[in-house]
Design a protein around this motif. Structure first.
Motif, PDB file in Angstrom:
ATOM      1  N   ALA A 174       0.836  -1.209   0.000  1.00  0.00           N
ATOM      2  CA  ALA A 174       0.000   0.000   0.000  1.00  0.00           C
ATOM      3  C   ALA A 174       0.869   1.256   0.000  1.00  0.00           C
ATOM      4  O   ALA A 174       0.565   2.228  -0.711  1.00  0.00           O
ATOM      5  CB  ALA A 174      -0.919  -0.001   1.217  1.00  0.00           C
ATOM      6  N   LEU A 175       1.938   1.239   0.755  1.00  0.00           N
ATOM      7  CA  LEU A 175       2.826   2.401   0.772  1.00  0.00           C
ATOM      8  C   LEU A 175       3.543   2.579  -0.567  1.00  0.00           C
ATOM      9  O   LEU A 175       3.738   3.706  -1.030  1.00  0.00           O
ATOM     10  CB  LEU A 175       3.842   2.253   1.907  1.00  0.00           C
ATOM     11  CG  LEU A 175       3.262   2.317   3.319  1.00  0.00           C
ATOM     12  CD1 LEU A 175       4.346   2.007   4.345  1.00  0.00           C
ATOM     13  CD2 LEU A 175       2.643   3.666   3.582  1.00  0.00           C
ATOM     14  N   ILE A 176       3.910   1.489  -1.184  1.00  0.00           N
ATOM     15  CA  ILE A 176       4.567   1.569  -2.486  1.00  0.00           C
ATOM     16  C   ILE A 176       3.589   2.080  -3.543  1.00  0.00           C
ATOM     17  O   ILE A 176       3.943   2.900  -4.387  1.00  0.00           O
ATOM     18  CB  ILE A 176       5.154   0.200  -2.875  1.00  0.00           C
ATOM     19  CG1 ILE A 176       6.304  -0.154  -1.944  1.00  0.00           C
ATOM     20  CG2 ILE A 176       5.626   0.194  -4.314  1.00  0.00           C
ATOM     21  CD1 ILE A 176       6.762  -1.585  -2.063  1.00  0.00           C
ATOM     22  N   GLU A 177       2.358   1.620  -3.498  1.00  0.00           N
ATOM     23  CA  GLU A 177       1.364   2.079  -4.465  1.00  0.00           C
ATOM     24  C   GLU A 177       1.054   3.561  -4.296  1.00  0.00           C
ATOM     25  O   GLU A 177       0.666   4.225  -5.256  1.00  0.00           O
ATOM     26  CB  GLU A 177       0.080   1.263  -4.344  1.00  0.00           C
ATOM     27  CG  GLU A 177       0.182  -0.100  -4.960  1.00  0.00           C
ATOM     28  CD  GLU A 177       0.433  -0.058  -6.453  1.00  0.00           C
ATOM     29  OE1 GLU A 177      -0.171   0.792  -7.145  1.00  0.00           O
ATOM     30  OE2 GLU A 177       1.251  -0.852  -6.921  1.00  0.00           O
ATOM     31  N   ALA A 178       1.234   4.082  -3.093  1.00  0.00           N
ATOM     32  CA  ALA A 178       1.023   5.521  -2.883  1.00  0.00           C
ATOM     33  C   ALA A 178       1.999   6.325  -3.740  1.00  0.00           C
ATOM     34  O   ALA A 178       1.648   7.396  -4.244  1.00  0.00           O
ATOM     35  CB  ALA A 178       1.195   5.864  -1.412  1.00  0.00           C
ATOM     36  N   LEU A 179       3.202   5.801  -3.951  1.00  0.00           N
ATOM     37  CA  LEU A 179       4.162   6.484  -4.812  1.00  0.00           C
ATOM     38  C   LEU A 179       3.674   6.530  -6.253  1.00  0.00           C
ATOM     39  O   LEU A 179       3.843   7.532  -6.949  1.00  0.00           O
ATOM     40  CB  LEU A 179       5.521   5.788  -4.747  1.00  0.00           C
ATOM     41  CG  LEU A 179       6.242   5.840  -3.409  1.00  0.00           C
ATOM     42  CD1 LEU A 179       7.502   4.987  -3.472  1.00  0.00           C
ATOM     43  CD2 LEU A 179       6.571   7.263  -3.050  1.00  0.00           C
ATOM     44  N   GLY A 180       3.064   5.462  -6.716  1.00  0.00           N
ATOM     45  CA  GLY A 180       2.508   5.446  -8.062  1.00  0.00           C
ATOM     46  C   GLY A 180       1.378   6.454  -8.212  1.00  0.00           C
ATOM     47  O   GLY A 180       1.259   7.121  -9.238  1.00  0.00           O
ATOM     48  N   LEU A 181       0.551   6.577  -7.189  1.00  0.00           N
ATOM     49  CA  LEU A 181      -0.538   7.556  -7.237  1.00  0.00           C
ATOM     50  C   LEU A 181      -0.008   8.986  -7.208  1.00  0.00           C
ATOM     51  O   LEU A 181      -0.575   9.874  -7.846  1.00  0.00           O
ATOM     52  CB  LEU A 181      -1.504   7.322  -6.080  1.00  0.00           C
ATOM     53  CG  LEU A 181      -2.320   6.047  -6.185  1.00  0.00           C
ATOM     54  CD1 LEU A 181      -3.148   5.839  -4.928  1.00  0.00           C
ATOM     55  CD2 LEU A 181      -3.204   6.071  -7.403  1.00  0.00           C
TER      56      LEU A 181
END
Length: 68
Positions: free
Chosen positions: A51-58
């Motif tokens: 979830a934290l990694i996907e926040a970077l994509g967003l």
């Protein structure tokens, strides 16, 4: 930015999260194979990390709209 340059920028912004997710899942699978008794804790930590990694994509996605 023009549309084509923004698209290339977003494509580059997704490389980091893609590599991060793949590394997190690979290491979780490796750790589960070594110690199956901690699979539940590892799975929970993997989802939090993903979830934290996907926040970077967003953030990269939103930056494309902000800097148009």
């Amino acid at each position: 930015m023009t549309g084509s340059i923004a698209t290339i920028g977003y494509a580059l912004a997704t490389v980091g999260p893609a590599l991060g997710i793949s590394m997190v899942v690979a290491k979780t699978q490796e750790s589960t194979a070594r110690q199956p008794e901690v699979a539940g804790v590892l799975r929970t930590n993997m989802f939090i990390g993903a979830a934290l990694i996907e926040a970077l994509g967003l953030l990269g996605f939103a930056a494309g709209f902000v800097f148009q």
